[in-house]
Design a protein around this motif. Sequence first.
Motif, PDB file in Angstrom:
ATOM      1  N   ILE A 154      49.174  42.976  53.934  1.00 13.30           N
ATOM      2  CA  ILE A 154      49.397  41.642  53.360  1.00 13.30           C
ATOM      3  C   ILE A 154      48.701  40.570  54.201  1.00 13.30           C
ATOM      4  O   ILE A 154      48.040  39.668  53.669  1.00 13.30           O
ATOM      5  CB  ILE A 154      50.902  41.360  53.229  1.00 13.30           C
ATOM      6  N   ARG A 155      48.813  40.656  55.530  1.00 11.52           N
ATOM      7  CA  ARG A 155      48.137  39.697  56.395  1.00 11.52           C
ATOM      8  C   ARG A 155      46.616  39.772  56.219  1.00 11.52           C
ATOM      9  O   ARG A 155      45.924  38.747  56.171  1.00 11.52           O
ATOM     10  CB  ARG A 155      48.492  39.956  57.859  1.00 11.52           C
ATOM     11  N   THR A 156      46.097  40.979  56.135  1.00  9.33           N
ATOM     12  CA  THR A 156      44.655  41.160  55.978  1.00  9.33           C
ATOM     13  C   THR A 156      44.169  40.527  54.680  1.00  9.33           C
ATOM     14  O   THR A 156      43.161  39.802  54.657  1.00  9.33           O
ATOM     15  CB  THR A 156      44.299  42.658  55.984  1.00  9.33           C
ATOM     16  N   GLU A 157      44.886  40.783  53.597  1.00  4.41           N
ATOM     17  CA  GLU A 157      44.441  40.327  52.278  1.00  4.41           C
ATOM     18  C   GLU A 157      44.611  38.820  52.080  1.00  4.41           C
ATOM     19  O   GLU A 157      43.857  38.212  51.314  1.00  4.41           O
ATOM     20  CB  GLU A 157      45.208  41.077  51.185  1.00  4.41           C
ATOM     21  N   THR A 158      45.580  38.235  52.736  1.00  4.26           N
ATOM     22  CA  THR A 158      45.830  36.814  52.513  1.00  4.26           C
ATOM     23  C   THR A 158      45.165  35.923  53.545  1.00  4.26           C
ATOM     24  O   THR A 158      44.614  34.869  53.203  1.00  4.26           O
ATOM     25  CB  THR A 158      47.343  36.525  52.508  1.00  4.26           C
ATOM     26  N   LEU A 159      45.192  36.311  54.812  1.00  5.57           N
ATOM     27  CA  LEU A 159      44.707  35.445  55.878  1.00  5.57           C
ATOM     28  C   LEU A 159      43.241  35.691  56.224  1.00  5.57           C
ATOM     29  O   LEU A 159      42.449  34.746  56.334  1.00  5.57           O
ATOM     30  CB  LEU A 159      45.577  35.629  57.125  1.00  5.57           C
ATOM     31  N   LEU A 160      42.871  36.950  56.386  1.00  5.56           N
ATOM     32  CA  LEU A 160      41.529  37.265  56.886  1.00  5.56           C
ATOM     33  C   LEU A 160      40.488  37.361  55.779  1.00  5.56           C
ATOM     34  O   LEU A 160      39.343  36.936  55.952  1.00  5.56           O
ATOM     35  CB  LEU A 160      41.561  38.577  57.679  1.00  5.56           C
ATOM     36  N   PHE A 161      40.860  37.940  54.650  1.00  8.16           N
ATOM     37  CA  PHE A 161      39.881  38.172  53.582  1.00  8.16           C
ATOM     38  C   PHE A 161      40.420  37.670  52.241  1.00  8.16           C
ATOM     39  O   PHE A 161      40.712  38.464  51.342  1.00  8.16           O
ATOM     40  CB  PHE A 161      39.537  39.663  53.496  1.00  8.16           C
ATOM     41  N   PRO A 162      40.604  36.353  52.110  1.00  5.62           N
ATOM     42  CA  PRO A 162      41.088  35.827  50.830  1.00  5.62           C
ATOM     43  C   PRO A 162      40.049  36.048  49.745  1.00  5.62           C
ATOM     44  O   PRO A 162      38.861  36.173  50.014  1.00  5.62           O
ATOM     45  CB  PRO A 162      41.289  34.341  51.115  1.00  5.62           C
ATOM     46  N   GLY A 163      40.506  36.084  48.528  1.00  5.60           N
ATOM     47  CA  GLY A 163      39.608  36.371  47.415  1.00  5.60           C
ATOM     48  C   GLY A 163      39.973  37.698  46.777  1.00  5.60           C
ATOM     49  O   GLY A 163      41.023  38.277  47.059  1.00  5.60           O
ATOM     50  N   ASP A 164      39.094  38.196  45.942  1.00  9.54           N
ATOM     51  CA  ASP A 164      39.425  39.398  45.182  1.00  9.54           C
ATOM     52  C   ASP A 164      38.410  40.519  45.387  1.00  9.54           C
ATOM     53  O   ASP A 164      38.201  41.353  44.522  1.00  9.54           O
ATOM     54  CB  ASP A 164      39.529  39.071  43.694  1.00  9.54           C
ATOM     55  N   ALA A 165      37.779  40.548  46.579  1.00 12.50           N
ATOM     56  CA  ALA A 165      36.711  41.520  46.822  1.00 12.50           C
ATOM     57  C   ALA A 165      37.163  42.953  46.615  1.00 12.50           C
ATOM     58  O   ALA A 165      36.439  43.779  46.047  1.00 12.50           O
ATOM     59  CB  ALA A 165      36.152  41.326  48.234  1.00 12.50           C
ATOM     60  N   LEU A 166      38.366  43.289  47.084  1.00 11.53           N
ATOM     61  CA  LEU A 166      38.846  44.669  46.989  1.00 11.53           C
ATOM     62  C   LEU A 166      40.118  44.779  46.152  1.00 11.53           C
ATOM     63  O   LEU A 166      40.852  45.765  46.282  1.00 11.53           O
ATOM     64  CB  LEU A 166      39.094  45.243  48.391  1.00 11.53           C
ATOM     65  N   ASN A 167      40.378  43.810  45.309  1.00 16.43           N
ATOM     66  CA  ASN A 167      41.598  43.854  44.502  1.00 16.43           C
ATOM     67  C   ASN A 167      41.618  45.028  43.529  1.00 16.43           C
ATOM     68  O   ASN A 167      42.653  45.676  43.339  1.00 16.43           O
ATOM     69  CB  ASN A 167      41.777  42.545  43.734  1.00 16.43           C
ATOM     70  N   VAL A 168      40.470  45.304  42.904  1.00 18.03           N
ATOM     71  CA  VAL A 168      40.432  46.416  41.948  1.00 18.03           C
ATOM     72  C   VAL A 168      40.654  47.755  42.643  1.00 18.03           C
ATOM     73  O   VAL A 168      41.499  48.565  42.196  1.00 18.03           O
ATOM     74  CB  VAL A 168      39.106  46.407  41.154  1.00 18.03           C
ATOM     75  N   PRO A 169      39.959  48.078  43.760  1.00 23.07           N
ATOM     76  CA  PRO A 169      40.279  49.327  44.467  1.00 23.07           C
ATOM     77  C   PRO A 169      41.733  49.406  44.910  1.00 23.07           C
ATOM     78  O   PRO A 169      42.347  50.475  44.852  1.00 23.07           O
ATOM     79  CB  PRO A 169      39.325  49.309  45.668  1.00 23.07           C
ATOM     80  N   LEU A 170      42.296  48.275  45.347  1.00 25.31           N
ATOM     81  CA  LEU A 170      43.701  48.278  45.755  1.00 25.31           C
ATOM     82  C   LEU A 170      44.614  48.591  44.573  1.00 25.31           C
ATOM     83  O   LEU A 170      45.632  49.290  44.729  1.00 25.31           O
ATOM     84  CB  LEU A 170      44.085  46.929  46.363  1.00 25.31           C
ATOM     85  N   MET A 171      44.293  48.094  43.410  1.00 21.63           N
ATOM     86  CA  MET A 171      45.104  48.378  42.221  1.00 21.63           C
ATOM     87  C   MET A 171      45.016  49.849  41.844  1.00 21.63           C
ATOM     88  O   MET A 171      46.021  50.466  41.452  1.00 21.63           O
ATOM     89  CB  MET A 171      44.673  47.482  41.063  1.00 21.63           C
ATOM     90  N   VAL A 172      43.842  50.435  41.985  1.00 19.84           N
ATOM     91  CA  VAL A 172      43.687  51.875  41.711  1.00 19.84           C
ATOM     92  C   VAL A 172      44.502  52.682  42.715  1.00 19.84           C
ATOM     93  O   VAL A 172      45.191  53.653  42.353  1.00 19.84           O
ATOM     94  CB  VAL A 172      42.205  52.274  41.757  1.00 19.84           C
ATOM     95  N   VAL A 173      44.439  52.292  43.993  1.00 15.39           N
ATOM     96  CA  VAL A 173      45.220  52.971  45.033  1.00 15.39           C
ATOM     97  C   VAL A 173      46.714  52.829  44.758  1.00 15.39           C
ATOM     98  O   VAL A 173      47.485  53.787  44.904  1.00 15.39           O
ATOM     99  CB  VAL A 173      44.859  52.398  46.418  1.00 15.39           C
TER     100      VAL A 173
END
Length: 524
Positions: free
Chosen positions: A262-281
Amino acid sequence: MNIASLAPLAVALPILGAALAFLLLRQQRAQRTVTISVLALTLALEVLLLLSVWDGGTSAVTIGGWAPPFGITMVVDQFSSLMLVISTTVSLAVLVYATAQGVADGDKDGPISVFHPSYMILVAGVSNAFLAGDLFNLYVGFEILLTASYVLLTLGGTGPRIRAGVTYVVVSVVSSLLFLIAIAMVYAATGTVNMADLAVKLGQLDPGTQLLLHSMLLVGFGIKAAVFPLSLWLPDSYPTAPAPVTAVFAGLLTKVGVYAIIRTETLLFPGDALNVPLMVVALATMVVGILGALAQTDIKRLLSFTLVSHIGYMVFGVALGSVLGLAAAVFYVVHHITVQTSLFLVAGLVERRGGSSSIDRLGGLAKLSPVLALLYFLPAMNLSGIPPLSGFLGKLGLLQAGVQLGTPLAFVLVAAGVVVSLLTLLAMARVWSRVFWRRAEDALSPAPTLLQPAAANAMPVPMLSATAGLVVVGLALTVFAGPLYRLSEQAAGEMLDRSPYISAVLGTEASDAARAQFTPGGHR
């Protein structure tokens, strides 16, 4: 005085408790009193921290007088303080349970003198990870809790525990090595490991470098969080440990990995670069985990697979990239820590009263111990998402966020979330119908202790009380779901905004610089 300035005590107090417990090796009663008292004091401090940031905003504490981004920084925001409170609440309940079990068994399952210092070090590591304001201190928190977990997992030195410990150690070392390599790469690219500073500087890197660093961190955290396909180690490692150890591992250790994601996705890398792979995972984790649970005949292994499955719900909320999705994920993390730990403590009581954790060998426990049946039924239904319990509310929030996003993959995850919830209910109901409802005589090769009077295999009152207390906390999450959900939404909004975190550490100028890096297409 700013209460948040006391945040380092959330780490220092458990370490002090571990030192005192070690000095009291030969005075077991004093050792138990010290560790329980120190943990209760730590919980009281963390409640004050949560109250201080509920409306007061994010605060940062620098250690040793070194101004950020140099030196060690601890950050107290709504999410980290909430995680501190719920993790220490669960840890305290498990410690009371473990102490009662050790007294009742004459300490034959593993030396109490080793258990108590190791357990307090584990709590210190978890707290340090939640408060860490830089990647290296987060790594240190992981290593502290993992080192303590190696000891706790192998207590008693039995063959199965040593074998499970070897697997656990190998997987943990690999994930830690990946994390350390990622930290080195981040430092080489930016010259800093302070997360607030990284929030500004990572956006200045080219997209390819950002994607590489992003992926490396997620893989390392994914192993720790037990997301598929990095979760195969968990069902073989956790069930072999003593019941209280398994309970605290299931409740906390994977959630530290989720916290880091959660910290990585919100603070360090905001945006949707890996949102689709995360949804598949997330989809694969939910489905594979629950299918594995349905195939089990051992209660602890079944619960281990449900643990993996429900990590998928949390990753789903993070991957949605919205305030609604992240708020539901935060709420669900708090719910799952409490309920999953309760179920593992109940599994320990079932094994104690029934003489086995095999579903095939158990039966009639509802008649033999109605209290135990109730203690299983309530968190089992909560985990399954039966209305109006907190499990239902958390899943409903996730489903609403998925529908709000409206993409085909989001709708697939919404459908999968409903199906997995129903399959979780099926798995929990199968345990209920066989272990508690059917007659003991109808079990396949019933465990001998089922046919003995209760006094012959009694469950100590403190063990029952600790489990009941945690079940009540799970029910309280339903009663106070409104305030908790509002807090989760506030925490999600602040995390996605990033400016409160960066301002608390580096000041408003750095926060404005980070905000300026957002582009319309990449803004969440």
